[in-house]
Design an enzyme around this catalytic site. Sequence first.
Site, PDB file in Angstrom:
ATOM      1  N   HIS A 156       0.955  -1.195   0.014  1.00  0.00           N
ATOM      2  CA  HIS A 156      -0.116  -0.123  -0.024  1.00  0.00           C
ATOM      3  C   HIS A 156       0.914   1.255  -0.140  1.00  0.00           C
ATOM      4  O   HIS A 156       0.426   2.394   0.433  1.00  0.00           O
ATOM      5  CB  HIS A 156      -1.034  -0.139   1.316  1.00  0.00           C
ATOM      6  CG  HIS A 156      -1.878  -1.266   1.462  1.00  0.00           C
ATOM      7  ND1 HIS A 156      -2.941  -1.452   0.927  1.00  0.00           N
ATOM      8  CD2 HIS A 156      -1.204  -2.164   2.155  1.00  0.00           C
ATOM      9  CE1 HIS A 156      -3.169  -2.679   1.314  1.00  0.00           C
ATOM     10  NE2 HIS A 156      -2.553  -3.221   2.135  1.00  0.00           N
ATOM     11  N   SER A 277      15.136  21.720 -16.009  1.00  0.00           N
ATOM     12  CA  SER A 277      13.668  22.216 -16.221  1.00  0.00           C
ATOM     13  C   SER A 277      13.967  23.609 -16.837  1.00  0.00           C
ATOM     14  O   SER A 277      15.222  23.918 -16.672  1.00  0.00           O
ATOM     15  CB  SER A 277      12.968  22.510 -14.800  1.00  0.00           C
ATOM     16  OG  SER A 277      12.135  23.836 -15.216  1.00  0.00           O
ATOM     17  N   LYS A 283      16.137  21.061 -10.786  1.00  0.00           N
ATOM     18  CA  LYS A 283      15.459  19.913 -11.281  1.00  0.00           C
ATOM     19  C   LYS A 283      16.293  19.137 -11.907  1.00  0.00           C
ATOM     20  O   LYS A 283      17.066  19.427 -12.545  1.00  0.00           O
ATOM     21  CB  LYS A 283      14.128  20.299 -12.083  1.00  0.00           C
ATOM     22  CG  LYS A 283      13.088  21.130 -11.574  1.00  0.00           C
ATOM     23  CD  LYS A 283      12.190  20.656 -10.366  1.00  0.00           C
ATOM     24  CE  LYS A 283      11.217  19.588 -10.976  1.00  0.00           C
ATOM     25  NZ  LYS A 283      10.164  19.836 -11.688  1.00  0.00           N
ATOM     26  N   GLU A 290       9.232   8.478 -17.054  1.00  0.00           N
ATOM     27  CA  GLU A 290       8.096   9.014 -17.207  1.00  0.00           C
ATOM     28  C   GLU A 290       7.605   8.681 -18.757  1.00  0.00           C
ATOM     29  O   GLU A 290       6.371   8.431 -18.956  1.00  0.00           O
ATOM     30  CB  GLU A 290       8.010  10.453 -16.851  1.00  0.00           C
ATOM     31  CG  GLU A 290       8.258  10.932 -15.536  1.00  0.00           C
ATOM     32  CD  GLU A 290       8.448  12.335 -15.339  1.00  0.00           C
ATOM     33  OE1 GLU A 290       7.387  13.008 -15.505  1.00  0.00           O
ATOM     34  OE2 GLU A 290       9.644  12.895 -15.119  1.00  0.00           O
TER      35      GLU A 290
END
Length: 458
Positions: A156, A277, A283, A290
Amino acid sequence: MAKMWAGVTAGMTDKLADDFNSSIAFDCRMARQDIRGSVAHAKMLAATGILSPEDAEALTAGLEQLLADLESGALAIDPSCEDIHMFVEQELTKRLGDVGKKLHTARSRNDQVALDLRLYLRDEIKELQALVKELMAALLEQAKAHKSDIMPGYTHLQRAQPVSFGHHLLAYCMMLQRDLGRLKDTAKRMDVSPIGCCALAGTTYATDRRLEAELLGFSDIALNSLDGVSDRDFCLELLSALSILMMHLSRLSEELILWSSWEFKFIELSDAYTTGSSIMPQKRNPDMAELARGKTGRVYGDLMGLLTTLKGLPLAYNKDMQEDKEAVFDAVDTVKLCLGVFAPMVRTMRARPDRMLEAARGGFINATDLADYLVKKGLPFRSAYMISGQIVAKCMAGGKVLEDLPLEEYKKFSPLFAEDLYPEIDIRSCMEKRISEGGTSLKSVEAQIAAIEEVLKK
Ligand code: ARG
């Protein structure tokens, strides 16, 4: 110009219809397979006396030259041809004259396209298998390096029990091993030659389908001509196998993304596989992971699209089936792309065992072991579970972890507690004690490493 198939119609279709009908923009990638199939066809026609040896010789030599010219760049594919089969035949006829027109004896584009696609995918599956193995090797390398490094295992997404980072990575090797098996199964069922089924019903010529299949390296032939030209199960099987594989990559992606976040920092992806970024200088974005997670949807789409295309098609060939190629090509290309970038990305990622251990210490992931301690001292598990829960709650309220609670405090919950408790709830020993086969103990992890090494050797 009238089409090569001009017959009862004048073969003078509208330009819009031509464009709509055309598949050469994507089936041109089967040129090599189409030519290879045609060479085998010419040889079979000669072996059975349907064509003279001289004609077959001329066809074979012409086809081989054509392939050489395509590969050297001396010959370009004519995009105005309807499909790759028409292009090859047209070019051959341009070069050889009337002999070229004999090649299409005792076959149809229907069995030809079914053949080309099998030949093409057969090669692609080999490449896919090699790429899967490369990713397995990269995961294995990391697993070996971190076979004793503790991280919290989750259920979980809540810290659950300690596992080694190696054990966690090996779980992905197991998934990929099954993917290899599925690819192998797909290749096995694809290993049936449809050529000679012709348009749908077979042919009046005394062909030798088994000889042609053998020349092309197939183990068997399609036994029913209608099925031979209509079967695209092999495309669906491959798409299913690739969808499952992408689901695995997507799960791995999700973990890599989470682990490389500031909140976890269990790993650092190498700069080579991280993007910045345009406005936020701090970043380090895990774009590759992704994108793979995102592209999973695309591969599922290819599977769903083709399943839907084939649904309800009457036998035998229908032009709907031309839609098969873009779906499988897209899925194969996408998976190859993802696997290609994942192997080096995994190989170069840096694990942070210090961060993993820190997370493992703070999450009460030894609470099960605390309960097991009482069980071993004679308490029924349910009662032990209750007491352990109360102790965890007390620690949480006091900002402590189980290892830090003094024995006097433990004794208030049960007289069974003694000094021998502490080694039992030490995080490392909690991991090492999980000696059941397939568990996270070092011995079990080493057995898994050996098993995966065996798979990679094959
Ligand atoms: N381009 C076609 C395809 O991909 C080849 C088969 C065409 N057959 C036909 N009867 N029109 O399916």
